[in-house]
Design a protein around this motif. Structure first.
Motif, PDB file in Angstrom:
ATOM      1  N   LYS A   1       0.543  -1.483   0.180  1.00 27.96           N
ATOM      2  CA  LYS A   1      -0.061   0.085  -0.090  1.00 27.96           C
ATOM      3  C   LYS A   1       0.901   0.610   0.065  1.00 27.96           C
ATOM      4  CE  LYS A   1      -4.008  -1.097   2.490  1.00 27.96           C
ATOM      5  NZ  LYS A   1      -5.038  -1.891   3.608  1.00 27.96           N
ATOM      6  N   GLN A   2       2.060   1.054   0.496  1.00 24.10           N
ATOM      7  CA  GLN A   2       2.797   2.149   0.835  1.00 24.10           C
ATOM      8  C   GLN A   2       3.442   2.860  -1.218  1.00 24.10           C
ATOM      9  OE1 GLN A   2       3.278   3.311   3.266  1.00 24.10           O
ATOM     10  NE2 GLN A   2       2.194   1.317   3.667  1.00 24.10           N
ATOM     11  N   LYS A   3       2.932   4.673  -0.960  1.00 28.41           N
ATOM     12  CA  LYS A   3       4.352   4.618  -2.450  1.00 28.41           C
ATOM     13  C   LYS A   3       5.035   4.587  -2.473  1.00 28.41           C
ATOM     14  CE  LYS A   3      -0.201   7.733  -2.485  1.00 28.41           C
ATOM     15  NZ  LYS A   3      -0.740   7.037  -3.427  1.00 28.41           N
ATOM     16  N   THR A   4       6.200   4.522  -1.692  1.00 31.67           N
ATOM     17  CA  THR A   4       7.826   4.488  -1.512  1.00 31.67           C
ATOM     18  C   THR A   4       7.584   3.966  -0.703  1.00 31.67           C
ATOM     19  OG1 THR A   4       8.113   6.584  -0.070  1.00 31.67           O
ATOM     20  CG2 THR A   4       7.505   7.691  -2.509  1.00 31.67           C
ATOM     21  N   CYS A   5       9.724   3.919  -0.881  1.00 28.67           N
ATOM     22  CA  CYS A   5       9.659   2.708   0.508  1.00 28.67           C
ATOM     23  C   CYS A   5       9.317   3.211   1.607  1.00 28.67           C
ATOM     24  CB  CYS A   5      11.146   2.761   0.689  1.00 28.67           C
ATOM     25  SG  CYS A   5      12.525   1.313  -1.054  1.00 28.67           S
ATOM     26  N   TYR A   6       9.283   1.948   2.181  1.00 28.93           N
ATOM     27  CA  TYR A   6       8.930   2.707   4.636  1.00 28.93           C
ATOM     28  C   TYR A   6       9.743   2.708   4.643  1.00 28.93           C
ATOM     29  CZ  TYR A   6       6.685   2.536   8.713  1.00 28.93           C
ATOM     30  OH  TYR A   6       6.130   2.627   9.830  1.00 28.93           O
ATOM     31  N   PHE A   7       9.643   4.006   5.745  1.00 28.81           N
ATOM     32  CA  PHE A   7      11.378   4.521   7.176  1.00 28.81           C
ATOM     33  C   PHE A   7      10.684   4.555   8.173  1.00 28.81           C
ATOM     34  CE2 PHE A   7      12.396   6.360   2.888  1.00 28.81           C
ATOM     35  CZ  PHE A   7      13.667   5.707   2.429  1.00 28.81           C
ATOM     36  N   GLY A   8      10.780   3.070   8.787  1.00 28.81           N
ATOM     37  CA  GLY A   8      10.315   3.455  10.354  1.00 28.81           C
ATOM     38  C   GLY A   8       9.817   1.748  10.800  1.00 28.81           C
ATOM     39  N   ASP A   9       9.410   1.623  11.854  1.00 27.91           N
ATOM     40  CA  ASP A   9       9.247   0.846  12.631  1.00 27.91           C
ATOM     41  C   ASP A   9       7.999  -0.102  12.370  1.00 27.91           C
ATOM     42  OD1 ASP A   9      12.347   0.400  14.055  1.00 27.91           O
ATOM     43  OD2 ASP A   9      10.215   1.404  15.182  1.00 27.91           O
ATOM     44  N   ILE A  10       8.008  -1.096  11.700  1.00 27.51           N
ATOM     45  CA  ILE A  10       6.584  -1.894  11.511  1.00 27.51           C
ATOM     46  C   ILE A  10       5.684  -2.058  12.442  1.00 27.51           C
ATOM     47  CG2 ILE A  10       6.283  -4.276  10.784  1.00 27.51           C
ATOM     48  CD1 ILE A  10       6.693  -2.913   8.009  1.00 27.51           C
ATOM     49  N   HIS A  11       6.895  -2.718  13.440  1.00 29.68           N
ATOM     50  CA  HIS A  11       5.372  -2.844  14.583  1.00 29.68           C
ATOM     51  C   HIS A  11       5.184  -1.399  15.744  1.00 29.68           C
ATOM     52  CE1 HIS A  11       9.018  -1.099  17.052  1.00 29.68           C
ATOM     53  NE2 HIS A  11       7.796  -0.441  17.756  1.00 29.68           N
ATOM     54  N   GLU A  12       5.100  -0.492  14.924  1.00 31.46           N
ATOM     55  CA  GLU A  12       4.163   0.394  15.216  1.00 31.46           C
ATOM     56  C   GLU A  12       3.052   0.876  14.561  1.00 31.46           C
ATOM     57  OE1 GLU A  12       7.000   4.049  15.338  1.00 31.46           O
ATOM     58  OE2 GLU A  12       7.811   3.012  17.577  1.00 31.46           O
ATOM     59  N   GLU A  13       2.998   0.092  13.160  1.00 31.11           N
ATOM     60  CA  GLU A  13       1.877   0.227  11.952  1.00 31.11           C
ATOM     61  C   GLU A  13       0.731  -0.492  12.411  1.00 31.11           C
ATOM     62  OE1 GLU A  13       1.321   2.568  10.376  1.00 31.11           O
ATOM     63  OE2 GLU A  13       3.332   4.253  10.892  1.00 31.11           O
ATOM     64  N   LEU A  14       1.492  -2.112  12.813  1.00 32.65           N
ATOM     65  CA  LEU A  14       1.382  -3.273  12.955  1.00 32.65           C
ATOM     66  C   LEU A  14       0.815  -4.353  13.961  1.00 32.65           C
ATOM     67  CD1 LEU A  14       2.531  -4.646   9.121  1.00 32.65           C
ATOM     68  CD2 LEU A  14      -0.139  -3.882   9.666  1.00 32.65           C
ATOM     69  N   PRO A  15       0.009  -5.053  14.414  1.00 30.77           N
ATOM     70  CA  PRO A  15      -0.062  -5.961  15.775  1.00 30.77           C
ATOM     71  C   PRO A  15       0.744  -6.953  15.497  1.00 30.77           C
ATOM     72  CG  PRO A  15      -2.010  -6.236  14.152  1.00 30.77           C
ATOM     73  CD  PRO A  15      -0.951  -5.045  13.473  1.00 30.77           C
ATOM     74  N   ILE A  16       2.173  -6.521  15.775  1.00 28.21           N
ATOM     75  CA  ILE A  16       3.751  -7.487  15.343  1.00 28.21           C
ATOM     76  C   ILE A  16       3.876  -7.036  16.580  1.00 28.21           C
ATOM     77  CG2 ILE A  16       5.017  -8.521  14.373  1.00 28.21           C
ATOM     78  CD1 ILE A  16       3.232  -8.044  11.988  1.00 28.21           C
ATOM     79  N   ALA A  17       4.508  -7.743  18.055  1.00 24.50           N
ATOM     80  CA  ALA A  17       5.707  -7.685  18.693  1.00 24.50           C
ATOM     81  C   ALA A  17       7.068  -7.589  17.785  1.00 24.50           C
ATOM     82  CB  ALA A  17       6.349  -8.863  19.785  1.00 24.50           C
ATOM     83  N   LYS A  18       7.839  -5.944  18.137  1.00 19.36           N
ATOM     84  CA  LYS A  18       9.139  -6.345  17.777  1.00 19.36           C
ATOM     85  C   LYS A  18       9.903  -6.732  17.867  1.00 19.36           C
ATOM     86  CE  LYS A  18      12.196  -1.674  18.073  1.00 19.36           C
ATOM     87  NZ  LYS A  18      12.356  -0.609  19.294  1.00 19.36           N
ATOM     88  N   ALA A  19       9.963  -7.595  18.921  1.00 17.58           N
ATOM     89  CA  ALA A  19      10.621  -8.223  18.663  1.00 17.58           C
ATOM     90  C   ALA A  19      10.973  -9.671  17.568  1.00 17.58           C
ATOM     91  CB  ALA A  19      10.773 -10.035  19.782  1.00 17.58           C
ATOM     92  N   THR A  20       9.934  -9.868  17.194  1.00 15.49           N
ATOM     93  CA  THR A  20       9.731 -10.813  15.827  1.00 15.49           C
ATOM     94  C   THR A  20       9.508 -10.159  14.938  1.00 15.49           C
ATOM     95  OG1 THR A  20       6.998 -10.754  16.347  1.00 15.49           O
ATOM     96  CG2 THR A  20       8.386 -12.474  17.351  1.00 15.49           C
ATOM     97  N   VAL A  21       9.656  -8.907  14.646  1.00 21.30           N
ATOM     98  CA  VAL A  21       9.094  -8.252  13.819  1.00 21.30           C
ATOM     99  C   VAL A  21      10.566  -8.174  12.046  1.00 21.30           C
ATOM    100  CG1 VAL A  21       8.983  -6.198  12.755  1.00 21.30           C
ATOM    101  CG2 VAL A  21       7.896  -6.701  13.754  1.00 21.30           C
TER     102      VAL A  21
END
Length: 95
Positions: A22-42
């Motif tokens: 869905k992103q128009k460009t490359c994503y910069f950031g932490d995906i765990h802040e956008e999705l309900p996925i634990a940071k340790a497993t991302v």
């Protein structure tokens, strides 16, 4: 096709791919802040997707930039389309 299927065999990886698509460009950031996925497993999920060639970019912290590998995305799309488009019934009627 098996390499792509294996990488997409986890619901978290499907969610990551859906998010990145869905992103128009490359994503910069932490995906765990956008999705309900634990940071340790991302990072492990990102590594699997990158190893399969479905995403590209820097997935090692502190450099986090990733996006869909458009060439392999198209290849996976064609492979799955061909596979699932096969006629499985010779007579046109299935069991």
């Amino acid at each position: 096709m098996a390499r792509f299927a294996k990488a997409l065999g986890h619901p978290a990886r499907i969610a990551i791919m859906h998010f990145l698509a869905k992103q128009k460009t490359c994503y910069f950031g932490d995906i765990h802040e956008e999705l309900p996925i634990a940071k340790a497993t991302v990072s492990q999920h990102l590594k699997e997707l990158k190893d399969a060639g479905l995403i590209q970019g820097e997935v090692e912290t502190p450099k986090v930039k990733y996006c869909i590998n458009r060439e392999n995305w198209q290849l996976a799309r064609e492979l799955f389309k061909e596979f699932f488009g096969q006629c499985i019934c010779k007579s046109g009627e299935c069991c």
